[in-house]
Each structure stands twice: as C-alpha cells, then as structure tokens.
Design a protein around this motif. Structure first.
Motif, short mmCIF file in Angstrom:
data_model
loop_
_atom_site.label_atom_id
_atom_site.label_comp_id
_atom_site.label_asym_id
_atom_site.label_seq_id
_atom_site.Cartn_x
_atom_site.Cartn_y
_atom_site.Cartn_z
N ALA A 1 2.45 -34.18 23.85
CA ALA A 1 3.55 -33.54 24.55
C ALA A 1 3.34 -33.67 26.05
O ALA A 1 2.38 -33.12 26.60
N ARG B 1 2.97 -40.75 28.49
CA ARG B 1 2.98 -40.86 27.03
C ARG B 1 2.82 -42.31 26.59
O ARG B 1 2.09 -42.60 25.64
N GLU C 1 5.75 -37.94 19.60
CA GLU C 1 5.77 -37.65 21.03
C GLU C 1 6.87 -36.64 21.33
O GLU C 1 7.92 -36.64 20.70
N ALA C 2 6.60 -35.78 22.33
CA ALA C 2 7.59 -34.80 22.75
C ALA C 2 7.56 -34.70 24.27
O ALA C 2 6.51 -34.89 24.90
N ALA D 1 7.96 -30.14 20.98
CA ALA D 1 6.66 -30.36 20.34
C ALA D 1 6.48 -29.50 19.09
O ALA D 1 5.97 -29.97 18.07
N VAL E 1 -3.28 -32.10 19.04
CA VAL E 1 -2.11 -32.21 19.92
C VAL E 1 -2.60 -32.37 21.36
O VAL E 1 -3.42 -31.57 21.83
N MET F 1 -1.59 -31.75 24.85
CA MET F 1 -0.57 -30.88 25.42
C MET F 1 -0.66 -30.83 26.95
O MET F 1 -1.64 -30.34 27.50
#
Length: 216
Positions: free
Chosen positions: A2, A9, A27-28, A34, A46, A48
């Motif tokens: 995320a 990313r 992917e967020a 996410a 994750v 983050m």
C-alpha cells in the motif's frame, strides 16, 4: 503493498517479484483500498506506507490489528515503508501495531530480507530506529507496565530490544529455543503487546529499558 506513489509500487513490485520465494499479490494506493484487498488476498506481509490520502497507514494498520483481535484470525504482518529520519508518524504506526520497518531506499536484498524476517514474527527490525523514534518523543509520565515481569522475562525483553532473534537469545542465555518462545509469549501477554515491537516501545516508555544500555 500500500503506497500512494505508483512509481514506488512499481519499483518494489519489480524488485520483490524477482525473488524466487516472494510474490506480490496486490497493490493499493491508500489504506481504504488496502483493507478489503488484504481480506481478499490474505498475504503474509503487508508493505504499508504511512502517509497516504483517504486513509493513512496508521489508521489502516490500527483497523487491521483490531480486526485480528476481534476475530482471532491470523492476519498478515505489517511492515512500515518509511524514511526514519523524516517520518514523524512512524511512532504512531508502531503503536498501532506495525510489526517492523522498511526503508524505501534500502537495497533490494535488504528489502527482501526484511519481508522474510517480519513474516516469521521472530525478529525486531532496525532496533536502533525504534530507539530513536521512541526516545525522540517526550513522555512526561512514564507509564506503568500492565503486569510485572519476572527477572528472566525482563532480561529477554532487553535482549529483544537489541534486535536479537529467538534463536540468538537462546544461544546467548544457553537455554532451549522453546524456553525462549515461552518467555516471549508470556511477556507479550503481560504487556498486552501485539508484537515484539510494541513490547520494546513500552519497555522504553516505562524506563524498563534505558536508551544506550540495551547491548548484548
């Protein structure tokens, strides 16, 4: 992973996907994206970012960890993507339950190694950074520990604060790995800590571990 920066990313995806034992499953661009993605894909880790629009990494981590406690489900470890020197929100992310750190500018092998380490839940990443982040914040009143630790639990917590893994602690104390795991589990329960990082933060805040003294 995320992160609101698509370039970040893309770079991380390329680096991690090149590792034979790692796979990027989603992917967020923010925390709001996410959370449902995490529930759907069930990743082990994750990555983050902290500063994101809509929902930042602190709120997303807090919600994820709260969900883990409420449902007793095994949810992924959270590895914070940050630049330690400038990110004032790292402390809040750790208090929210993040399991470790990841430097965006770190070499690819270090990034991959960090993902593997935090996936095991066995090793606190970058203890010096935790110490800097915690001690840089004022604590007018040192909080009391939720429950007293035994002498052995206190010793092990101080060793965790140096960044030692469970096998390294077992070797240092000349005890079995299972004994160390039992002590770590007990001290996490007593401190009401979700992970080793939160336990170390509380140890610093309470004065149980003094900055500069936690050396093995």
């Amino acid at each position: 992973m995320a992160d609101d920066e698509e370039l970040t990313r893309t770079g991380l995806r390329a680096l991690l996907s090149a590792q034979p034992d790692l796979e990027v499953v989603g992917e967020a661009a923010n925390g709001a994206e996410a959370l449902p993605l995490i529930r759907r894909t069930r990743p082990d880790v994750v990555l983050m970012d902290v500063r994101m629009p809509v929902m930042d990494g602190i709120e997303a981590t807090s919600r994820l960890k709260a969900e883990q406690q409420q449902t007793a489900q095994l949810l992924p470890k959270v590895l914070v993507i940050t630049t330690f020197e400038s990110d004032a929100y790292v402390y809040d992310a750790l208090r929210a339950g993040a399991d470790g750190f990841l430097l965006k500018r770190a070499p690819v092998q270090q990034i991959a190694h960090a993902v593997r380490l935090v996936a095991t839940g066995d090793c606190l990443l970058f203890p010096d950074a935790v110490r800097r982040v915690v001690t840089a914040r004022p604590h007018p009143t040192a909080p009391l520990l939720p429950a007293p630790l035994t002498a052995r639990e206190t010793e092990i917590l101080r060793l965790i604060a140096t960044g030692l893994s469970n096998p390294a602690i077992a070797a240092h104390l000349t005890v079995s790995l299972e004994t160390v795991k039992t002590h770590v589990s007990n001290l996490l329960t007593k401190l009401d800590a979700q992970n080793r990082t939160q336990a170390v933060i509380l140890a610093y805040e309470s004065g149980l571990v003094v900055p500069g003294s936690s050396r093995h």
